[in-house]
Design an enzyme around this catalytic site. Structure first.
Site, short mmCIF file in Angstrom:
data_model
loop_
_atom_site.label_atom_id
_atom_site.label_comp_id
_atom_site.label_asym_id
_atom_site.label_seq_id
_atom_site.Cartn_x
_atom_site.Cartn_y
_atom_site.Cartn_z
N HIS A 308 0.85 -1.18 0.00
CA HIS A 308 0.00 0.00 0.00
C HIS A 308 0.89 1.23 0.00
O HIS A 308 1.94 1.26 0.65
CB HIS A 308 -0.91 0.00 1.23
CG HIS A 308 -2.06 0.96 1.15
ND1 HIS A 308 -1.92 2.29 1.44
CD2 HIS A 308 -3.36 0.78 0.82
CE1 HIS A 308 -3.09 2.90 1.29
NE2 HIS A 308 -3.99 2.01 0.92
N ASP A 366 -7.77 -4.08 -0.39
CA ASP A 366 -8.34 -4.18 -1.74
C ASP A 366 -8.31 -5.62 -2.26
O ASP A 366 -9.21 -6.05 -2.98
CB ASP A 366 -7.58 -3.27 -2.71
CG ASP A 366 -7.71 -1.81 -2.34
OD1 ASP A 366 -8.85 -1.37 -2.15
OD2 ASP A 366 -6.69 -1.12 -2.24
#
Length: 431
Positions: A308, A366
């Site tokens: 991330h 995600d």
């Protein structure tokens, strides 16, 4: 925020300028440059605002190095495991967790606003059938200001409150309408006897021809997706909402601007990109090939859903989302779905590979949210609309906070101009 005894000194053009240093509750100190241009006549240069605090906020704090995400001081993993979405909405909007009475009143207010003005159904039918659900959502939310005139005055605290409740309540209805319209099925009205997540699933998957019962495991997973995406500090879409709000725009226009920004694949489309990657891999036997490609510095391929930009350690939301993913896959099964088979095996092989552990490339929120939504039956085109639905409360909370800030000014970033210097106009005959 408080001003410290420390100062930062800027030396420029032979002159020195002392700049105040501000101390937040958590996070690094902040050098206050508000008066820099007036005193020194220079701008700062920070593309992407990666080192610039654009506002003062009490809502969300992220420490990417430690993998920490706090809403009003509460760790996200505690909220996602022990709370539910509307309770987190209350926390973000009002600053504290609600009492039982306050929560009941809040849930009742949201429930009573889930229906849309009937004319908005006709408005939706004006879109092409193949319109992307995000295009429909952007238009629908922007159009709310044409239907709800009694909650557009940003200077009226009561109207701000009504607008906030309306958007939290109606966003699932709008997202479900966008989904139904894109697949050619009739719209399903909200049902006030269902909880927030169950109501959304019912509006998405029920049809008039047969009875649909929402499975509590799916409803809980959906609620966690909403909770884990509720707010994420000053990201691109939140900053867009704040920038639009700084001009005095009505709340529906500001949230529509946030939805438009979220639509970008670098922001809200990450879980869709992850599912597309899994489909590209195709079968379990090809996973080692793609892992090798991800390790190859000369290969542009990278594993989507791992690592991330903000979190340099692990994504604190991913642990809770993985639990939900396992529950959903156990319920629905993955035996006949090659994409989900690839996802589970890729997760296992990547976590067992020292390369990814050393670089802290762990599966993020995600990766798991995409798996859950795929298993539930949502097409990838609905992933970002569901993200927008979830993030609405964060945008509204940031919008309300900004409007109450006495230091509010219209956003006006500066620039490093590199175009031509001043030159004189030349008649067209002489060019």
């Amino acid at each position: 925020m408080s001003e410290t005894d420390k100062t930062a000194t800027l030396t420029f053009g032979g002159e020195s300028y002392d700049l105040p240093v501000l101390t937040p509750t958590s996070g690094p100190d902040v050098v206050d440059i508000r008066k820099l241009y007036g005193t020194a006549g220079v701008f700062t240069y920070d593309p992407g605002f990666t080192s610039t605090a654009s506002c003062e906020s009490e809502i969300t704090f992220i420490d990417g190095e430690k993998g920490v995400l706090l809403h009003r001081g509460y760790p996200i993993d505690q909220l996602a495991a022990q709370s539910h979405y509307l309770e987190v909405c209350y926390l973000l909007l009002y600053g504290d967790l609600p009492s039982k009475t306050q929560l009941g009143d809040f849930e009742q207010r949201v429930t009573m606003h889930t229906m849309l003005h009937e004319q908005m159904y006709n408005f939706t039918r004006g879109f092409r059938r193949d319109a992307h659900p995000m295009a429909i959502m952007t238009g629908m939310v922007g159009a709310m200001s044409a239907f709800y005139h009694d909650s557009t005055d940003i200077n009226d605290p009561w109207q701000r409150e009504v607008a906030s409740i309306r958007m939290i309540a109606k966003m699932p209805t709008i997202a479900a309408m966008a989904f139904k319209y894109s697949i050619g099925q009739p719209f399903v009205y909200p049902s006030n006897d269902l909880d927030y997540a169950s109501n959304f699933l019912n509006m998405c998957f029920s049809v008039p021809a047969q009875t649909y019962t929402v499975d509590p495991v799916l409803a809980r997973a959906m609620d966690r997706i909403f909770t884990l995406h509720a707010d994420h500090e000053q990201n691109a879409s939140t900053s867009t909402v704040r920038l639009a709000s700084s001009s005095g725009a009505n709340p529906f226009a500001c949230i529509a601007a946030g939805i438009a920004c979220l639509w970008g694949p670098a922001h809200g489309g990450a879980n869709q990109a992850c599912l597309e990657m899994l489909r590209e891999i195709g079968t379990v036997d090809r996973i080692p090939e793609f892992i090798a490609r991800a390790k190859d510095k000369n290969d542009p391929f990278r594993l989507m859903g791992f690592g991330h930009r903000v979190y340099k350690n692990f994504d604190p939301r991913a642990t809770v989302m993985k639990e939900s993913a396992d529950e959903v896959l156990d319920l629905l099964g993955i035996e006949n779905n090659p994409t989900l088979q690839v996802a589970k095996e890729l997760e296992k092989q990547a976590l067992d590979d020292p390369y990814f552990a050393d670089k802290k490339l762990f599966p993020n929120v995600d990766f798991y949210s995409g798996i859950i939504l795929e298993a539930m039956g949502f097409p990838t085109s609905m992933f970002t609309p569901i993200f927008a639905l979830s993030r609405t409360v964060g945008w509204i909370s940031q919008w309300k906070e900004q409007l109450s800030d006495p230091a509010l000014k219209i956003g006006r970033p500066r620039q490093l101009y590199t175009g031509p210097a001043q030159r004189d106009y030349v008649d067209v005959e002489n060019r």
